[in-house]
Motif scaffolding. Sequence first.
Motif, PDB file in Angstrom:
ATOM      1  N   SER A 130       0.943  -1.061  -0.090  1.00 39.45           N
ATOM      2  CA  SER A 130       0.383  -0.109   0.337  1.00 39.45           C
ATOM      3  C   SER A 130       0.880   1.489  -0.238  1.00 39.45           C
ATOM      4  O   SER A 130       1.961   1.559   0.929  1.00 39.45           O
ATOM      5  N   VAL A 131       0.588   1.988  -0.965  1.00 37.42           N
ATOM      6  CA  VAL A 131       1.099   3.506  -0.638  1.00 37.42           C
ATOM      7  C   VAL A 131       0.060   5.180  -0.209  1.00 37.42           C
ATOM      8  O   VAL A 131      -0.685   4.710  -1.251  1.00 37.42           O
ATOM      9  N   VAL A 132      -0.272   5.177   0.706  1.00 38.67           N
ATOM     10  CA  VAL A 132      -0.602   5.913   1.507  1.00 38.67           C
ATOM     11  C   VAL A 132      -0.578   7.176   1.465  1.00 38.67           C
ATOM     12  O   VAL A 132       0.563   7.274   1.699  1.00 38.67           O
ATOM     13  N   VAL A 133      -1.411   8.577   2.126  1.00 39.49           N
ATOM     14  CA  VAL A 133      -1.001   9.714   2.753  1.00 39.49           C
ATOM     15  C   VAL A 133      -1.401   9.741   4.384  1.00 39.49           C
ATOM     16  O   VAL A 133      -2.460   9.385   4.345  1.00 39.49           O
ATOM     17  N   ASP A 134      -0.467  10.316   4.898  1.00 39.63           N
ATOM     18  CA  ASP A 134      -0.747  10.958   6.494  1.00 39.63           C
ATOM     19  C   ASP A 134      -1.546  12.181   5.945  1.00 39.63           C
ATOM     20  O   ASP A 134      -0.749  13.153   6.080  1.00 39.63           O
ATOM     21  N   GLU A 135      -2.551  12.488   6.742  1.00 38.70           N
ATOM     22  CA  GLU A 135      -2.545  13.585   7.153  1.00 38.70           C
ATOM     23  C   GLU A 135      -3.276  14.599   7.720  1.00 38.70           C
ATOM     24  O   GLU A 135      -3.250  16.036   7.919  1.00 38.70           O
ATOM     25  N   THR A 136      -2.492  13.881   9.399  1.00 36.88           N
ATOM     26  CA  THR A 136      -3.143  14.037  10.025  1.00 36.88           C
ATOM     27  C   THR A 136      -2.470  15.952  10.576  1.00 36.88           C
ATOM     28  O   THR A 136      -3.200  16.819  10.766  1.00 36.88           O
ATOM     29  N   GLU A 137      -0.917  15.777  10.527  1.00 31.94           N
ATOM     30  CA  GLU A 137      -0.741  17.396  10.954  1.00 31.94           C
ATOM     31  C   GLU A 137      -0.818  18.268   9.468  1.00 31.94           C
ATOM     32  O   GLU A 137      -1.212  19.239   9.868  1.00 31.94           O
ATOM     33  N   ALA A 138      -1.277  17.843   8.491  1.00 30.14           N
ATOM     34  CA  ALA A 138      -1.223  19.129   7.530  1.00 30.14           C
ATOM     35  C   ALA A 138      -2.692  19.878   7.872  1.00 30.14           C
ATOM     36  O   ALA A 138      -3.308  20.464   7.933  1.00 30.14           O
ATOM     37  N   ILE A 139      -3.456  18.509   7.948  1.00 30.24           N
ATOM     38  CA  ILE A 139      -5.137  18.921   8.968  1.00 30.24           C
ATOM     39  C   ILE A 139      -5.076  19.576  10.139  1.00 30.24           C
ATOM     40  O   ILE A 139      -5.482  20.863   9.887  1.00 30.24           O
ATOM     41  N   ASP A 140      -3.786  19.366  10.528  1.00 27.44           N
ATOM     42  CA  ASP A 140      -3.854  20.277  11.916  1.00 27.44           C
ATOM     43  C   ASP A 140      -3.707  21.696  11.640  1.00 27.44           C
ATOM     44  O   ASP A 140      -3.664  22.523  12.364  1.00 27.44           O
ATOM     45  N   GLN A 141      -2.413  21.625  11.150  1.00 29.51           N
ATOM     46  CA  GLN A 141      -2.023  22.703  10.504  1.00 29.51           C
ATOM     47  C   GLN A 141      -2.620  23.559   9.506  1.00 29.51           C
ATOM     48  O   GLN A 141      -3.022  25.075   9.969  1.00 29.51           O
ATOM     49  N   LEU A 142      -3.624  22.965   8.446  1.00 30.38           N
ATOM     50  CA  LEU A 142      -4.790  23.757   7.841  1.00 30.38           C
ATOM     51  C   LEU A 142      -5.630  24.492   9.032  1.00 30.38           C
ATOM     52  O   LEU A 142      -6.197  26.205   8.967  1.00 30.38           O
TER      53      LEU A 142
END
Length: 743
Positions: A118-130
Motif C-alpha cells: 500500500s502507498v498512502v498519505v498521512d493527512e493528520t499534520e496537514a489538517i492540524d496546520q490547516l
Amino acid sequence: MLVESEQNQTEHTYRVGVFLDSADSYFNRRVIKDLVALADERKLKLVFFFGGSLDKGLQTGPGSFCYSLPDTEYIDALIVFPNVLSPYNPVSGTSGIIEKLPGIPVYSFFVTHPQFFSVVVDETEAIDQLISHLVKHHSFRHFSILSGPQSGESLSCTRQKQIEAALSKHSLTIAKEDSFTGTFTIEDGKETARTILFSGKKAPDVLICLNDQMAIGAMNEFIHNGLSVPDDIAVIGFDDVEENASLKCSLTTLNFPIWTMCTVIIDKIANDLFQRTPYTKEVVTFPAELIIRRSCGCSEWFEVLPKKKSSFSPISEKRQSNSSLKQSVSYKHVMQHTLEKSLESQNYSSFSTYIVNTISLLSQSGQLTNSFIDDLANEWTLALANHPLISEQTIINSLFIDAFKNLLLEKASLFSRQQTTNNGSLEFYRECNEIIARKLSVLDSLKGLGAQLPHLSISELFIVMIAPDRTDTGEIRLEYKDSEYIRVPEKNFTRVLLKKLIPSFLAHTLQPIALMPISRKGNVFGYTAVVLKDNNIAQLSLIQEMISLIISAAADNLVLSDHIEALLQKNQHLSQLSLIDDFTGLYNRRALYKTGRAMFESAQDKRESSCFIFIDMDGLKKINDTFGHNAGDTAIKILADILKHSFRENDLVVRYGGDEFVVVMINITEIVLEKTLSRIANRIVAFNEQEQYKWLLSVSWGVVFNKKTTYEKSFEAVIEESDAKLYREKHKKKNMYGFSKLS
C-alpha cells in the motif's frame, strides 16, 4: 545463462490491471496520466478497468462487471483504489471485488489494505496546520463541512474525524446543520452552496470540502450568486488538482505527492515482476502538504509553511528510475545545477534543452501548473542575485526569456488541443443524441456510432457484446482504427473469450487500454475498449455514457435484435447464479453479505424489527462416519428443503457453509417467529417418523431478535451473536441427534 534470462525478462511486456471507478474526476485523470507516463518508461502495459463505485453494503453492481473480466493468465499485477471502488467500505469491499484473482500481486493506492502493498498519505499534520491557520490567522469560528460517503471505513469519515479533532484543540465544533454529505462531484459542491445561500441563516465563515472537485463546484456557485470568495465565505479543498490553476480565486487545499506515489507503486510492480524484489505487504506513507492560496483569504504570495522533504526510503536499492522522470520530480534542483554548468562551460544550449524537455514531461504528466511557472520565475530571480556581473545577467535574462517563450508555446498548444477535443466531444454528443432520437436497431445504432468516432481524439476502439448463448464469450460488434477503417459486421461476429479481454487485432499495441462496461438500468451488455492517449482521457466517460445510452435506447424502443433480447434474460439468470448455492439451491454466503446486509440496514433505517437465525445440523459427522458421505449430503439437502418451505417468501434463507444455515427476517413479530420455528421442528419430526433412512435428522439454532428500537449492533455482530447462541444450545444437548436407528 543469467544474462540471457535477464534479457528475456526485460523483453517481456507485463500487463498491469488498474481498478478505478471512472476517468471522471479531476483527481482520477491526474492519477491516470501519471501512471501511464511512468508505466511507459518501465515497459509495463496498463489496462484500466472503469467499473464504477459499489453502493453501500453491496459487493457487485452493473458497472462492476468490468472487475470480473481480468484473468490471472492475462493480468500480471493489479493496482486498486479502494476508496473509490468501494467508498463506504474500502478495505472489505475491495477484498470482495478481487477475490476471484487468487495469487496475483495487488497494490493499493491511497488506502492501507492489510493484504496488499500500500502507498498512502498521512493527512493528520496537514489538517492540524490547516485548522490552526484558519483559526489563528483568519479568526474563523463558524465552520461547515462537505464530506463524502459516510461509514466507519470510508476516507471521508476519517478526514472528517481528523478535522473535528483539530477543531476541538481550539474548542470549536461543527454544528449538525453545517455538516453536508456528497459523493465527491462538482454538483455536490453546487448543491451545498445553494443550500447555504438560501437557508435564510448566516453563512459560515468557511466551507471545507473533502475534495477539490466539490470545492470548485461550491466556489463557482457562490460567485455565480453574488457571494465573494473569500471575502464573504472562504472555501477549502483537498487534492490540489491541476484545474485549480484556471480558477479566478486560487484554492487553498491539501496537496498529495501523487507523482511520487505513482512512481513508488510502478517501481515496486516493475521490480517485483522482473524479480528484482519479492512482493511484500508493505505500507509506504507520505505526508500531505498544506497549500495556502487565495480562497482562504490569503494573498497569492503568502506562504505559511516551509515545504518538507519526503522521509520515504527506497524499497530497493535496485529501483530503476528513468533520469528524465527524476528531473520532472526534482526540476528545481536540476535547473539550478544545469544553469550553473551552462554558465561555466558557456554551452547555453544544454540549459535550453533541459527546459524544453522538462516542460514537455510536465505537460505530458499534467504537472505543468502555475506552481512550475512560479518556480521558474523564482529561479530566474535567484540566478540574477547569485550572478551580479552584467555580462552574466544578460545571458541569464536571455535564457529565461527563451524558457518562458517555450512555456507559453506549450501552454498555447495545450489550449489548442483542449479546444479541439472539446469541440469534437460536443459534436459527438450531439450526433449520438440524434442516433438515440431516431429509434434505431442495435446494428444501425452501431453504424451511426462508428461514423461519429472520428470526432473524438481516439486512435483505436472496439465494442464487445456478451454472446447470447455463452456468457463467457464476447462478440466484436464494432472495430475502429483512426484514418484506416470502421467495421460494423451484420452477422458472423468474431468471438473472443471475455477473460482474454483484448482481441488479437489490439494485442500488439503497447499503449494503455481502458475497458468500460456497456450497462444501463441494471443490465450489462458488454464492454468498450479504447486505446488511451493524453488527449482522450477526459472523453472516456462521455464515450461510455453515450454507447450505453445508445444500446439501452434500442432496448427501450423495442427494436432490439435477438442478441440483446436473449442477453437481457441471461443477465437475470447470471445475477441469480452468482448468489445461489449449487448444492442446495438456497442462497449462498455472498447473498448473505450482499442482500442480507441490505435487508438489515433497510430495517435499521425504517426502524423495523429484524431476526437472525443461525442453524446447524446435529450429528452430521456421525451420519458421515456410519453411513458414508452420500448419506450426509442427502441429510443436508433434506434439511435445506425443509428450511426453504418453512419461511416467508421475503425471508433470506442461506447456506452459510457445510451443514450451517443462516436466515434473515425483517419486519417480523415474535409470535410469527415462534410459529416459524415450531413449523421447522414439526416438519423434522414428521420426516423422522417416515423412517425412510437409517438415520435421524435434527438441528440446533441460535436466534437473535432485534426489536424496532434496538439497533446498536452491526450486521456482523448480530451474525456472531446468533452463532454464539447456537453453540450454547448445542452444548446443552446430549446424545440425541444424528443417531443411527440401529445403534
